[in-house]
Design a protein around this motif. Sequence first.
Motif, PDB file in Angstrom:
ATOM      1  N   PHE A   7       0.783  -1.125  -0.189  1.00 20.43           N
ATOM      2  CA  PHE A   7       0.105   0.021  -0.065  1.00 20.43           C
ATOM      3  C   PHE A   7       0.995   1.237  -0.117  1.00 20.43           C
ATOM      4  O   PHE A   7       0.440   2.391  -0.448  1.00 20.43           O
ATOM      5  CB  PHE A   7      -0.796  -0.003   1.224  1.00 20.43           C
ATOM      6  N   HIS A   8       2.187   1.152   0.486  1.00 20.34           N
ATOM      7  CA  HIS A   8       2.962   2.474   0.548  1.00 20.34           C
ATOM      8  C   HIS A   8       4.087   2.188  -0.279  1.00 20.34           C
ATOM      9  O   HIS A   8       4.996   3.263  -0.281  1.00 20.34           O
ATOM     10  CB  HIS A   8       3.381   2.420   2.082  1.00 20.34           C
ATOM     11  N   ASN A  11       6.429   5.726  -1.742  1.00 19.14           N
ATOM     12  CA  ASN A  11       5.986   6.638  -1.121  1.00 19.14           C
ATOM     13  C   ASN A  11       7.229   7.624  -0.734  1.00 19.14           C
ATOM     14  O   ASN A  11       8.398   7.120  -0.992  1.00 19.14           O
ATOM     15  CB  ASN A  11       5.141   6.518  -0.071  1.00 19.14           C
ATOM     16  N   ARG A  56      -4.877   2.221  -4.679  1.00 17.99           N
ATOM     17  CA  ARG A  56      -5.718   2.383  -3.598  1.00 17.99           C
ATOM     18  C   ARG A  56      -5.508   3.696  -2.634  1.00 17.99           C
ATOM     19  O   ARG A  56      -5.969   4.719  -2.395  1.00 17.99           O
ATOM     20  CB  ARG A  56      -6.126   1.317  -2.565  1.00 17.99           C
ATOM     21  N   THR A  57      -4.019   3.781  -2.146  1.00 15.19           N
ATOM     22  CA  THR A  57      -3.582   4.832  -1.561  1.00 15.19           C
ATOM     23  C   THR A  57      -2.901   5.921  -2.410  1.00 15.19           C
ATOM     24  O   THR A  57      -3.007   7.263  -2.030  1.00 15.19           O
ATOM     25  CB  THR A  57      -2.420   4.512  -0.558  1.00 15.19           C
ATOM     26  N   GLU A  59       0.037   6.652  -3.024  1.00 21.16           N
ATOM     27  CA  GLU A  59       1.147   7.274  -2.195  1.00 21.16           C
ATOM     28  C   GLU A  59       2.341   7.566  -3.167  1.00 21.16           C
ATOM     29  O   GLU A  59       3.125   8.416  -3.153  1.00 21.16           O
ATOM     30  CB  GLU A  59       1.661   6.618  -1.041  1.00 21.16           C
TER      31      GLU A  59
END
Length: 285
Positions: A7-8, A11, A56-57, A59
Amino acid sequence: MNYRHAFHAGNHADVLKHVVLLAVCDALTAKPAPLFALDTHAGRGLYRLDADAARRTGEAADGIGRLLELPRQCAPLERYLRAVQACRMAHGAEAYPGSPWLLAHALREHDRVAACELQPEEAEALRTVFSRDPRVAVHQRDGYAALKALLPPRIGDTRFARGLVLIDPPYEAQLEEFDHALAALRQSLERWPQAVYALWYPIKRRRSLQPFLRRAATLPAKSSFVAELMVHPDDSPLRMNGSGLLLLNPPWRLDTALAAALPELVAGLGQAGACWRLDWLKAAT
């Protein structure tokens, strides 16, 4: 543990961590002796920024996405971007390298990497990434326990006098994680005192880090400093405003290289009120 780095990936925190990691690797490989690298919380090793989790994020768009759009940059950032491009040449235009991939990319044929990941699905993905690379050993195990089991490193007849340890835990409970990480670093320095150690940490409100930094300054390293990147103002406990790395026994002139890179990261990735910091906790004597 519910954390999934997918998810990250890519980033601003990954950018900082990976710029520093490659700078450490390049400093260490300047000497011919073999190296051993241990990544205690390795994740899956390779990510796709067009996968559902990353999309979804979003980032990565404010991390590696923005950095790729900037004009030519200082040597540490150029080095990092070349590594990302090499990853994409090998794995596709939306690939992003995790720290074990970068270690394998930066180190040499006679160096060795141990990558530890506790979550079964992530560990299996990590094995797949390195299935044809005999330099990399993948361990499905707790990273902190691996520090006790694998340090000081010896593989066959080779004893590794030099190397690095990256500790990048999930910080699901931040204060408790600091306790675990500092205790692990203290014990590891006793077992392998000459290694370079890098501990990544998130920043919400920097003043809450002061107890951690005071304790970090007492670790039995020859020298230590912190390198931090704040992409948002230091005023919200509800988001990760930035991140930092604690470097123990940093290579010579690593601080100089990062002092050139951090302002460019602020300029490229920061919002209003962004800043950077590089502070020595213990200077070499």
